[in-house]
Design a protein around this motif. Structure first.
Motif, short mmCIF file in Angstrom:
data_model
loop_
_atom_site.label_atom_id
_atom_site.label_comp_id
_atom_site.label_asym_id
_atom_site.label_seq_id
_atom_site.Cartn_x
_atom_site.Cartn_y
_atom_site.Cartn_z
N GLN A 261 12.56 8.73 6.63
CA GLN A 261 12.02 8.15 7.85
C GLN A 261 13.06 7.24 8.51
N ARG A 262 13.19 7.41 9.80
CA ARG A 262 14.06 6.53 10.55
C ARG A 262 13.54 6.47 11.98
N GLN A 263 13.87 5.40 12.66
CA GLN A 263 13.35 5.18 14.01
C GLN A 263 14.30 5.75 15.05
N ARG A 264 13.72 6.21 16.14
CA ARG A 264 14.53 6.67 17.24
C ARG A 264 15.11 5.47 17.99
N LEU A 265 16.20 5.73 18.67
CA LEU A 265 16.90 4.66 19.36
C LEU A 265 16.02 4.00 20.43
N MET A 266 15.18 4.77 21.06
CA MET A 266 14.37 4.24 22.15
C MET A 266 13.09 3.57 21.66
N SER A 267 12.83 3.56 20.36
CA SER A 267 11.62 2.90 19.86
C SER A 267 11.74 1.39 20.03
N SER A 268 10.62 0.75 20.27
CA SER A 268 10.64 -0.68 20.62
C SER A 268 10.78 -1.58 19.41
N GLY A 269 10.46 -1.12 18.21
CA GLY A 269 10.44 -2.01 17.04
C GLY A 269 11.62 -1.84 16.12
N MET A 270 12.74 -1.41 16.64
CA MET A 270 13.90 -1.14 15.77
C MET A 270 14.51 -2.43 15.22
N LEU A 271 14.42 -3.51 15.98
CA LEU A 271 14.92 -4.82 15.57
C LEU A 271 13.85 -5.87 15.82
N GLN A 272 13.82 -6.89 14.97
CA GLN A 272 12.86 -7.98 15.13
C GLN A 272 13.39 -8.97 16.16
N PRO A 273 12.64 -9.27 17.23
CA PRO A 273 13.12 -10.26 18.20
C PRO A 273 13.28 -11.63 17.55
N VAL A 274 14.24 -12.41 18.05
CA VAL A 274 14.48 -13.76 17.52
C VAL A 274 14.48 -14.75 18.67
N ALA A 275 14.09 -15.98 18.34
CA ALA A 275 14.10 -17.05 19.34
C ALA A 275 15.49 -17.66 19.42
N ALA A 276 15.84 -18.10 20.62
CA ALA A 276 17.17 -18.68 20.83
C ALA A 276 17.31 -20.04 20.15
N GLY A 277 16.26 -20.84 20.09
CA GLY A 277 16.36 -22.17 19.51
C GLY A 277 17.15 -23.11 20.41
N LEU A 278 17.69 -24.17 19.81
CA LEU A 278 18.44 -25.19 20.54
C LEU A 278 19.91 -25.18 20.13
N PRO A 279 20.79 -25.60 21.03
CA PRO A 279 22.22 -25.65 20.67
C PRO A 279 22.50 -26.52 19.45
N SER A 280 21.75 -27.59 19.29
CA SER A 280 22.00 -28.47 18.14
C SER A 280 21.73 -27.76 16.81
N ASP A 281 20.89 -26.72 16.84
CA ASP A 281 20.61 -25.98 15.61
C ASP A 281 21.85 -25.27 15.08
N LEU A 282 22.76 -24.92 15.97
CA LEU A 282 23.96 -24.20 15.54
C LEU A 282 24.78 -25.01 14.55
N LEU A 283 24.77 -26.34 14.69
CA LEU A 283 25.57 -27.19 13.80
C LEU A 283 25.12 -27.07 12.35
N LEU A 284 23.87 -26.69 12.16
CA LEU A 284 23.33 -26.57 10.81
C LEU A 284 23.21 -25.13 10.34
N ASN A 285 23.25 -24.17 11.27
CA ASN A 285 22.96 -22.78 10.93
C ASN A 285 24.18 -21.88 10.90
N ARG A 286 25.19 -22.18 11.71
CA ARG A 286 26.36 -21.30 11.77
C ARG A 286 27.30 -21.60 10.61
N PRO A 287 27.56 -20.64 9.73
CA PRO A 287 28.44 -20.93 8.59
C PRO A 287 29.87 -21.24 8.99
N ASP A 288 30.37 -20.66 10.10
CA ASP A 288 31.74 -20.98 10.49
C ASP A 288 31.85 -22.43 10.97
N ILE A 289 30.80 -22.95 11.62
CA ILE A 289 30.80 -24.36 12.03
C ILE A 289 30.74 -25.26 10.80
N LEU A 290 29.89 -24.90 9.85
CA LEU A 290 29.79 -25.70 8.62
C LEU A 290 31.11 -25.66 7.85
#
Length: 471
Positions: A261-290
């Motif tokens: 089983q695999r999904q077609r490219l045009m299917s809507s659920g191929m990837l889970q949407p994510v929230a952008a969050g806040l810029p300050s979150d990057l300081l704690l979440n991005r491993p290259d920044i850490l």
């Protein structure tokens, strides 16, 4: 000796390193991504940093490729080994803060010739020793050993974050490649169907030419359509197979079992949407920044090490145990012995060597502070670029879907007009060309949209909060 050791441990808390302060950052309150024309709703979803990659990628084939890459990728294996080496170096540096305690034992026998009243004689002596020794332990009054250990610790943490950054980048690269391959496969299917239809059209054009119904112009145009489709099919096979080869390289040459089983490219659920969050979150979440911040902290500790060289170095030696001339008397009370000593060292003239070392560490810290700020700015740009693309891809794909439907209606109409002798073959040729180009463009846009979602997931530090290394 016991009092001296306790004093060393208590005074080891002194530090000459500057108080660490995170470099000044002018972070915006949000990403301030300009809205495209018309209303645009950002998709709701969890924060990327809390979403494991297994949940972000819903397609089982893509998940299988990523799992294989994380297990067999050779570059990732090197990165993991570097983390283990950095952690071991920290253990060595941290152990240097405590005295080395060892057991010493020895036995000797000597014969010394002497002359007594003109007569030759010899004195024979034996000596046996057993004890506990602390050789040359430096009292860490100024925190030099402590800051050296701290520097090694932050180097280890920076290496661990660099490994996590590589792991996240590998996940993104494999996911994007798998999407590109899926797009190539679907485009190959489109071209194959178009090629089959065009070959049928070429056969009909040849029959019509032989019957004298059409001219050679219509036949040549039909042949041109076939050659164009065949050329594009070969190009798609080439690029798709090259992407597969790169994917095999990223998985260490291991090709996983592909789920049915695999999904077609045009299917809507191929990837889970994510929230952008806040810029300050990057300081704690991005491993290259850490990683950049840990490197800066290590440089800050190195300043303390360099400063400590201006102050005296005080070291202790101590031995306690037994010393006897007869082995049988070695462990008796009369054989007990101990000794302790101390030494102080302070270079008076080093012709600017210590001052130069402090200047070097300060310059390195300034360089790493600028690198940290640059890493944060680059991260903000990557997120903003992905957010802008996410907003516009949705509108582009919606418009392209409408264009495909319109081109299909035009192609059907052109076919009917040509079959009934109302239109020339050139009209049908243009309509089919436009439909084929519109369908290919729709697949290309959808592939780019999905790859942009992967880029956004990576830019936001996807799945990293659940994988933070322990310190």
């Amino acid at each position: 000796m016991r009092k001296a050791l306790w004093m060393a441990l208590l005074l080891g808390g002194c530090s000459l390193a500057p108080t660490y302060q995170r470099p000044a950052l002018n972070l915006p309150s949000d990403y301030a991504v300009a809205e495209p024309a018309g209303p645009a709703q950002a998709p709701d979803g969890p924060a990327a940093a809390t979403l494991p990659w297994q949940s972000f990628f819903t397609d089982p084939v893509i998940r299988a490729w990523i799992a294989a890459a994380l297990e067999h990728n050779r570059d990732l294996a090197q990165s993991v080994a570097r983390v283990a080496a950095a952690r071991a170096r920290y253990g060595v540096a941290d152990a240097a803060r405590l005295p080395v305690i060892g057991v010493e034992g020895g036995a000797s026998r000597s014969r010394t010739p002497v002359t007594v009243s003109g007569t030759g004689a010899a004195i024979t002596a034996s000596q046996f020793s057993l004890g506990v020794a602390v050789p040359q332990f430096e009292l860490d009054f100024w925190g030099r050993a402590r800051e050296s250990a701290q520097s090694a610790r932050y180097d280890w943490l920076a290496t661990a974050e660099a490994e996590r950054a590589f792991r996240l980048s590998l996940i993104g690269q494999v996911g994007s490649l798998a999407i590109a391959i899926r797009a190539g496969e679907e485009q190959i299917g489109l071209v194959e169907r178009a090629l089959e239809a065009r070959r049928e059209g070429l056969d009909i054009a040849e029959l019509r030419l032989k019957a004298g119904v059409t001219s050679t112009v219509d036949y040549d145009q039909a042949r041109l359509l076939v050659t164009q489709a065949a050329t594009e099919l070969a190009e798609l096979h080439r690029t798709t197979e090259q992407n597969r080869n790169l994917l095999r390289l990223l998985t260490g040459g291991v090709e996983p079992d592909r789920p049915e089983q695999r999904q077609r490219l045009m299917s809507s659920g191929m990837l889970q949407p994510v929230a952008a969050g806040l810029p300050s979150d990057l300081l704690l979440n991005r491993p290259d920044i850490l990683a950049a911040e840990h490197q800066l902290r290590a440089a800050n500790a190195d300043i303390g090490v360099a400063r400590a060289a201006y102050l005296p170095s005080i070291s202790l030696t101590a031995v306690g145990g037994f010393l006897s001339g007869a082995l049988g008397d070695l462990l008796t009370g009369d054989a007990q012995r101990w000794s302790a000593g101390s030494a102080l060292s302070l270079p008076l003239f080093d012709w600017g060597g210590r001052r130069g070392n402090v200047a070097v560490t300060r310059a390195q810290a300034a360089e790493l502070a600028a690198a940290y700020q640059g890493t944060v700015l680059q991260a903000l740009r990557e997120v903003r670029d992905a957010l802008v693309a996410r907003q516009n891809f949705a509108q582009q794909i919606k418009a392209q879907r409408e264009a495909v439907e319109a081109q299909r209606r035009l192609a059907r109409t052109a076919r009917l007009r040509y079959d009934n002798g109302i239109a020339i073959y050139l009209e049908l040729l243009d309509a089919e060309r436009s439909l084929f180009a519109a369908e290919q463009q729709l697949v290309t846009l959808r592939s780019a949209e999905l790859q942009n979602q992967v880029s956004l997931y990576v830019a936001l530090g996807g799945g990293m909060m659940a994988e933070a290394p322990s310190s």
